[in-house]
Design a protein around this motif. Structure first.
Motif, short mmCIF file in Angstrom:
data_model
loop_
_atom_site.label_atom_id
_atom_site.label_comp_id
_atom_site.label_asym_id
_atom_site.label_seq_id
_atom_site.Cartn_x
_atom_site.Cartn_y
_atom_site.Cartn_z
N HIS A 1 33.48 52.94 34.51
CA HIS A 1 34.64 53.79 34.80
C HIS A 1 35.92 53.01 35.12
CE1 HIS A 1 31.91 57.21 34.77
NE2 HIS A 1 31.10 56.51 35.53
N GLY A 2 35.84 51.68 35.17
CA GLY A 2 37.04 50.90 35.40
C GLY A 2 37.60 51.03 36.80
N VAL A 3 36.72 51.10 37.82
CA VAL A 3 37.14 51.21 39.22
C VAL A 3 36.42 50.14 40.02
CG1 VAL A 3 37.27 52.69 41.25
CG2 VAL A 3 37.51 53.69 38.97
N SER A 4 37.17 49.38 40.82
CA SER A 4 36.59 48.28 41.59
C SER A 4 35.80 48.79 42.79
CB SER A 4 37.69 47.35 42.08
OG SER A 4 38.41 47.96 43.15
N ARG A 5 35.11 47.88 43.46
CA ARG A 5 34.34 48.27 44.65
C ARG A 5 35.24 48.89 45.70
NH1 ARG A 5 33.43 47.18 49.58
NH2 ARG A 5 34.89 45.43 49.67
N GLY B 1 35.13 36.59 45.22
CA GLY B 1 34.45 37.05 44.02
C GLY B 1 33.80 38.40 44.21
N ILE B 2 32.63 38.58 43.60
CA ILE B 2 31.95 39.87 43.66
C ILE B 2 30.67 39.79 44.49
CG2 ILE B 2 32.93 40.65 41.47
CD1 ILE B 2 30.20 40.01 40.15
N GLU C 1 25.73 49.49 42.37
CA GLU C 1 26.50 50.74 42.24
C GLU C 1 27.98 50.44 42.00
OE1 GLU C 1 27.64 54.75 44.85
OE2 GLU C 1 26.56 53.07 45.78
N ALA C 2 28.51 49.46 42.73
CA ALA C 2 29.92 49.09 42.55
C ALA C 2 30.14 48.44 41.19
CB ALA C 2 30.35 48.13 43.67
#
Length: 432
Positions: free
Chosen positions: A111-115, A96-97, A103-104
């Motif tokens: 912005h649609g960017v993963s960690r 999961g997350i 920040e991630a």
């Protein structure tokens, strides 16, 4: 060296330069994972606010597969290029997350960017989530990270070339992503601006209710919120009076967002039902009222109810049961629940077909789907269910019934080639 070889060499060099430049521009670095000893703590107030925001964002609707645990992902989203599987957004460290810092999380939402630095496919509606304020993002993060971590690894997204190259999303973002909050409209009320913020941000209404262009980006301007497609269902326009017998009043919209039913429009079905159940029904009354104000601000609310009653009465006066095959099918399959003044009182609500948006639509798909498979799960308790007629009526009978309803309950012409369309949707939706 020949001229042809020179041209080929320069062309190859140009391609390499463009490719390298594209990689440099689109490159996103990974963000360091959270350490076990640096996990943030949150107040009860933050978590409570975040719970409402998660409902508004329909987190559980998309991140829960059928039969799966809430927010563990694995819901399959079929698109023309393959299948996207939603991710596990519980705070599990491995699947999961749980290692995502704020920040991630903020980078993914804005912005649609993963960690890890991978571009997210815009099936995740970050183009709308980007408008969320810092305070609300912090509260949403607090709620997500405070939930029970559940270990589950969803299936991997599988798309065909070149759509499986995630860095290509960078170019798409240049066209369709406008990052950051939306400025309030000084010409509108505070309630209207609150509704706009909720609907255009975490509510991401336009993701389903706006049409898409050839690159699957939302059309803006006059097309915004004027109808789209969601999971192969038609998502009707949320603004204007297109294809509806009466306009959505503020009261109708607020009631629909709360219960999934409006006497002047009908019952939430298909992908809208879980949005009501898991999302808008969980909001505060003030936030539902604000969204209704935003969506219906151009509507004259006067006389809507009396006009709706007049349409229903005029339509029922035209019904002559048993006069033809269509009316016989209506009498046997529909009248008991849908006739407003005839038949026994059934449990649940009694939607008026003369006011049902689906019967006025240009395409018959929604109506066919509801007749084939009914409405098994209530958007909210008390609405009742509708039986499926997939195994009771043939393609020809459903086509006859639906065109009888369309020509009797609306002023629209019959849908063309309806029997073929019924057969097509029956095959596509058959449970394997």
């Amino acid at each position: 060296m020949s001229k042809a070889k020179k041209i080929f060499g320069y062309s190859a060099l140009a391609v390499v330069i463009v490719a390298v430049g594209g990689l440099a521009l689109s490159w996103q670095s990974a963000i360091e994972p959270l350490k076990a000893d640096s996990m943030p703590t949150f107040s009860a107030e933050q978590i409570a606010r975040g719970e409402k925001l998660a409902a508004l964002g329909d987190c559980a609707v998309c991140h829960t597969r059928p039969g799966g645990e809430t927010n563990t992902g694995g819901l399959a989203m079929e698109i023309p290029f393959g299948t996207i599987y939603t991710t596990n957004i519980t705070p599990d460290i491995e699947t999961g997350i749980g290692t995502w810092s704020y920040e991630a999380f903020e980078r993914a939402m804005r912005h649609g960017v993963s960690r890890e630095g991978n571009y997210l496919y815009p099936a995740f509606p970050y183009t709308a989530f980007t408008h969320t304020t810092d305070n609300d993002l912090h509260d949403l993060y607090a709620w997500l990270m405070s939930q029970k971590p559940i270990h589950y690894q969803p299936a991997k997204t599988s798309l065909t070339f070149p759509f499986n190259i995630r860095q290509g999303i960078w170019a798409w973002n240049q066209l369709y992503l406008t990052a950051g909050p939306i400025a309030p409209d000084s010409m509108q009320s505070d309630e209207w601006n609150r509704g706009a913020y909720l609907a255009e941000g975490l509510g991401h209404c336009s993701a389903c209710h706006s049409p898409r262009d050839i690159l699957f980006g939302e059309k803006g301007g006059e097309h915004h919120l004027m109808g789209g497609v969601a999971e192969e269902w038609t998502a009707p326009a949320l603004k204007g009076n297109q294809s509806v017998p009466v306009a959505w009043s503020h009261q109708d919209m607020a009631e629909f967002l709360r219960t999934g039913f409006s006497a002047n429009h009908g019952v939430a079905a298909g992908p809208m039902a879980p949005v009501i159940r898991e999302g808008t029904s969980q909001l505060t009354e003030e936030d539902r009222e604000a969204i209704a104000t935003y969506l219906t601000s151009s509507v004259d609310n006067q006389q809507i109810t009396s006009k709706a009653q007049e349409i229903v009465q005029q339509t029922e006066d035209k019904i002559e049961p048993l006069s033809n095959e269509g009316s016989r099918l209506y009498s046997g399959a529909c009248m008991a629940c849908h006739a407003q003044t005839k038949g026994a009182k059934m449990s649940g609500v009694r939607p008026a077909l003369a006011l049902n948006t689906n019967l006025y639509a240009e395409a018959p798909d929604n109506t066919i789907r509801v007749v084939l498979d009914g409405i098994e799960f209530e958007a909210t308790e008390g609405l009742g269910s509708m039986p499926a007629f997939r195994h009771n009526l043939s393609d020809q009978q459903i086509a006859t019934l639906l065109n009888y309803l369309r020509t009797t309950f609306t002023d629209k012409a019959p849908w063309p080639n309806l029997e073929q369309k019924v057969a097509q949707l029956r095959a596509e939706t058959e449970v394997k």
